[in-house]
Design an enzyme around this catalytic site. Sequence first.
Site, PDB file in Angstrom:
ATOM      1  N   ASP A  13       0.843  -1.056   0.003  1.00 44.15           N
ATOM      2  CA  ASP A  13       0.047   0.036  -0.196  1.00 44.15           C
ATOM      3  C   ASP A  13       0.752   1.244  -0.004  1.00 44.15           C
ATOM      4  OD1 ASP A  13      -2.288   1.560   0.349  1.00 44.15           O
ATOM      5  OD2 ASP A  13      -1.919   1.998   2.198  1.00 44.15           O
ATOM      6  N   SER A  14       0.440   2.338  -0.306  1.00 42.91           N
ATOM      7  CA  SER A  14       1.234   3.773  -0.406  1.00 42.91           C
ATOM      8  C   SER A  14       1.360   4.115   1.268  1.00 42.91           C
ATOM      9  CB  SER A  14       0.064   4.514  -1.159  1.00 42.91           C
ATOM     10  OG  SER A  14      -0.965   4.634  -0.443  1.00 42.91           O
ATOM     11  N   TYR A  45      -0.280   8.563  -2.809  1.00 44.13           N
ATOM     12  CA  TYR A  45      -0.083   8.207  -4.182  1.00 44.13           C
ATOM     13  C   TYR A  45      -1.241   8.926  -4.944  1.00 44.13           C
ATOM     14  CZ  TYR A  45       3.134   4.384  -3.429  1.00 44.13           C
ATOM     15  OH  TYR A  45       4.485   3.529  -3.239  1.00 44.13           O
ATOM     16  N   GLY A  46      -2.436   9.103  -4.285  1.00 47.78           N
ATOM     17  CA  GLY A  46      -3.351   9.575  -4.995  1.00 47.78           C
ATOM     18  C   GLY A  46      -3.271  10.675  -6.109  1.00 47.78           C
ATOM     19  N   CYS A  76      -4.223  -1.008  -2.297  1.00 45.23           N
ATOM     20  CA  CYS A  76      -4.218   0.488  -2.462  1.00 45.23           C
ATOM     21  C   CYS A  76      -5.117   0.604  -3.713  1.00 45.23           C
ATOM     22  CB  CYS A  76      -2.778   1.161  -2.426  1.00 45.23           C
ATOM     23  SG  CYS A  76      -2.786   2.839  -3.213  1.00 45.23           S
ATOM     24  N   ASN A  77      -6.124   1.351  -3.510  1.00 48.92           N
ATOM     25  CA  ASN A  77      -6.932   1.474  -4.953  1.00 48.92           C
ATOM     26  C   ASN A  77      -6.020   2.385  -6.004  1.00 48.92           C
ATOM     27  OD1 ASN A  77     -10.092   0.999  -4.236  1.00 48.92           O
ATOM     28  ND2 ASN A  77      -8.935   1.608  -2.533  1.00 48.92           N
ATOM     29  N   THR A  78      -5.465   3.325  -5.585  1.00 46.69           N
ATOM     30  CA  THR A  78      -4.783   3.857  -6.518  1.00 46.69           C
ATOM     31  C   THR A  78      -3.574   3.040  -7.353  1.00 46.69           C
ATOM     32  OG1 THR A  78      -5.006   6.096  -5.235  1.00 46.69           O
ATOM     33  CG2 THR A  78      -3.544   6.252  -7.154  1.00 46.69           C
ATOM     34  N   GLU A 155      -6.269  11.399   7.587  1.00 46.20           N
ATOM     35  CA  GLU A 155      -4.751  11.537   8.214  1.00 46.20           C
ATOM     36  C   GLU A 155      -4.731  12.695   9.288  1.00 46.20           C
ATOM     37  OE1 GLU A 155      -1.641  10.725   5.306  1.00 46.20           O
ATOM     38  OE2 GLU A 155      -2.647   8.720   4.878  1.00 46.20           O
ATOM     39  N   CYS A 187     -11.255   3.734  -1.916  1.00 47.79           N
ATOM     40  CA  CYS A 187      -9.980   4.291  -1.504  1.00 47.79           C
ATOM     41  C   CYS A 187      -9.776   3.727   0.048  1.00 47.79           C
ATOM     42  CB  CYS A 187      -9.845   5.684  -1.338  1.00 47.79           C
ATOM     43  SG  CYS A 187      -8.814   6.379  -0.182  1.00 47.79           S
ATOM     44  N   THR A 188      -8.687   3.256   0.205  1.00 51.35           N
ATOM     45  CA  THR A 188      -8.549   2.560   1.707  1.00 51.35           C
ATOM     46  C   THR A 188      -9.110   3.330   2.882  1.00 51.35           C
ATOM     47  OG1 THR A 188      -6.187   3.514   1.477  1.00 51.35           O
ATOM     48  CG2 THR A 188      -6.450   1.235   1.066  1.00 51.35           C
ATOM     49  N   HIS A 189      -8.722   4.683   2.943  1.00 50.41           N
ATOM     50  CA  HIS A 189      -9.199   5.588   3.879  1.00 50.41           C
ATOM     51  C   HIS A 189     -10.719   5.647   4.263  1.00 50.41           C
ATOM     52  CE1 HIS A 189      -5.156   6.115   3.660  1.00 50.41           C
ATOM     53  NE2 HIS A 189      -4.961   7.262   4.424  1.00 50.41           N
TER      54      HIS A 189
HETATM   55  N1  I24 Z   1      -4.601   7.663   9.571  1.00 50.25           N
HETATM   56  C1  I24 Z   1      -4.007   7.441   8.482  1.00 50.25           C
HETATM   57  N2  I24 Z   1      -2.854   7.971   8.422  1.00 50.25           N
HETATM   58  C2  I24 Z   1      -2.204   8.822   9.030  1.00 50.25           C
HETATM   59  C3  I24 Z   1      -4.219   8.537  10.499  1.00 50.25           C
HETATM   60  C4  I24 Z   1      -2.807   8.896  10.436  1.00 50.25           C
HETATM   61  N3  I24 Z   1      -2.639   9.688  11.444  1.00 50.25           N
HETATM   62  C5  I24 Z   1      -3.980   9.501  12.312  1.00 50.25           C
HETATM   63  N4  I24 Z   1      -4.697   8.800  11.592  1.00 50.25           N
HETATM   64  N5  I24 Z   1      -1.005   9.206   8.954  1.00 50.25           N
HETATM   65  O1  I24 Z   1      -4.526   6.397   7.564  1.00 50.25           O
HETATM   66  C6  I24 Z   1      -0.380   9.067   7.695  1.00 50.25           C
HETATM   67  C7  I24 Z   1       1.154   9.548   7.706  1.00 50.25           C
HETATM   68  N6  I24 Z   1       1.901   8.858   8.829  1.00 50.25           N
HETATM   69  C8  I24 Z   1       1.706   7.252   8.781  1.00 50.25           C
HETATM   70  C9  I24 Z   1       2.358   6.564   9.524  1.00 50.25           C
HETATM   71  O2  I24 Z   1       3.967   6.761   9.342  1.00 50.25           O
HETATM   72  C10 I24 Z   1       4.148   8.184   9.179  1.00 50.25           C
HETATM   73  C11 I24 Z   1       3.322   9.044   8.543  1.00 50.25           C
HETATM   74  C12 I24 Z   1      -5.495   5.765   7.746  1.00 50.25           C
HETATM   75  C13 I24 Z   1      -5.399   4.346   8.517  1.00 50.25           C
HETATM   76  C14 I24 Z   1      -6.136   3.440   8.355  1.00 50.25           C
HETATM   77  C15 I24 Z   1      -5.862   1.955   9.103  1.00 50.25           C
HETATM   78  C16 I24 Z   1      -5.861   8.455  12.075  1.00 50.25           C
HETATM   79  C17 I24 Z   1      -6.138   6.804  12.684  1.00 50.25           C
HETATM   80  C18 I24 Z   1      -5.254   6.403  13.726  1.00 50.25           C
HETATM   81  C19 I24 Z   1      -5.290   5.082  13.933  1.00 50.25           C
HETATM   82  C20 I24 Z   1      -6.164   4.207  13.294  1.00 50.25           C
HETATM   83  C21 I24 Z   1      -6.873   4.657  12.279  1.00 50.25           C
HETATM   84  C22 I24 Z   1      -7.033   5.841  11.893  1.00 50.25           C
HETATM   85  F1  I24 Z   1      -4.463   7.205  14.479  1.00 50.25           F
HETATM   86  F2  I24 Z   1      -7.542   6.538  11.057  1.00 50.25           F
HETATM   87  N1  DGL Z   2      -4.109   3.994  -0.419  1.00 47.89           N
HETATM   88  C1  DGL Z   2      -4.634   5.021  -1.322  1.00 47.89           C
HETATM   89  C2  DGL Z   2      -5.880   4.506  -1.987  1.00 47.89           C
HETATM   90  O1  DGL Z   2      -6.609   3.793  -1.543  1.00 47.89           O
HETATM   91  C3  DGL Z   2      -5.102   6.504  -0.706  1.00 47.89           C
HETATM   92  C4  DGL Z   2      -3.804   7.098   0.019  1.00 47.89           C
HETATM   93  C5  DGL Z   2      -2.963   7.745  -1.087  1.00 47.89           C
HETATM   94  O2  DGL Z   2      -3.380   8.499  -2.011  1.00 47.89           O
HETATM   95  O3  DGL Z   2      -1.715   7.221  -1.136  1.00 47.89           O
HETATM   96  O4  DGL Z   2      -6.124   4.836  -2.884  1.00 47.89           O
END
Ligand code: I24
Ligand code: DGL
Length: 275
Positions: A13-14, A45-46, A76-78, A155, A187-189
């Site tokens: 995944d991205s 990646y989006g 990852c969908n993208t 995020e 999308c995964t999120h």
């Molecule tokens: N959810 C995602 N990415 C993040 C986040 C998040 N921060 C808080 N939450 N950060 O994706 C991305 C950047 N980071 C990633 C780790 O390495 C460094 C950079 C969605 C996750 C889906 C499982 C909110 C959050 C969380 C815990 C669980 C779920 C969630 F903190 F959405």
């Molecule tokens: N994992 C990507 C997807 O499902 C979302 C995050 C990204 O843009 O990289 O499209």
Amino acid sequence: MRLNNHEAIGFIDSGVGGLTVVKEALRQLPNERLIYLGDTARCPYGPRPAEQVVQFTWEMTNFLLEKNIKMLVIACNTATAVALEEIKEKLDIPVVGVILPGTRAALKATQNNRIGVIGTVGTIKSEAYKNALKGKAPKTTVVSLACPKFVPLVESNEFGSSVAKKVVSETLNPLQLKKLDTLILGCTHYPLLRPLIQNVMGSHVKLIDSGAETVSEVSMLLDYFDIANSPDYKNEVNDFYTTGSPKMFKAITDEWLAIEDINIQQIRLGGMKHD
Ligand code: I24
Ligand code: DGL
């Protein structure tokens, strides 16, 4: 007869979004050993050009092939949208993307043949969902919408706030009058925004979580190729690799997966700058 039943299933995944797929795999396939690679250093990646996403996806694939995975899931969908076809063609293990399983579930769910798809700019631009739906059921009306604000929303931990509510409602506004009865979360999120999306779309619209559907397909393919692991050989260790900070990755896996003894390693992929 293949003898790789005890090898792991690879997930790429991205970033961390593919963990929504892994969580489902841990639930549906507890006998399987999983290896996950999230390219968090280059996420998202989006918004990236397709050629770049294809290259990054190959780099992740090649890393996992060295671990002797028995199946590859592009979580990852993208990445699935732009790279699945060529990766599937070149690999001699089964390769599963997140797009086809979601379209199957949507075609099963719809009663009026009007299906919506939301995803990143890259996913929607590729028209992969639209082509897959139309390819299977040409009379389907497909309404696609890129939602570039949704990934940053999740995020930044905003997925419950009133800001999130406003962004989701404004973004999905163009879908309101389209008479959709099914909406694919491409999308995964987006499963994290599910309550807000359901609220905006109305309770009559069925939301399809592509990731959850994908694991059912993985389970079916394990049986089809006769490569499912048996409980006697269950190896408890699931390995997680990230190109970014392992500490931040762990914070997310701890909260999201809530599994113990999780092994996280930071790696570099081709062409990445060294610190
Ligand atoms: N959810 C995602 N990415 C993040 C986040 C998040 N921060 C808080 N939450 N950060 O994706 C991305 C950047 N980071 C990633 C780790 O390495 C460094 C950079 C969605 C996750 C889906 C499982 C909110 C959050 C969380 C815990 C669980 C779920 C969630 F903190 F959405
Ligand atoms: N994992 C990507 C997807 O499902 C979302 C995050 C990204 O843009 O990289 O499209």
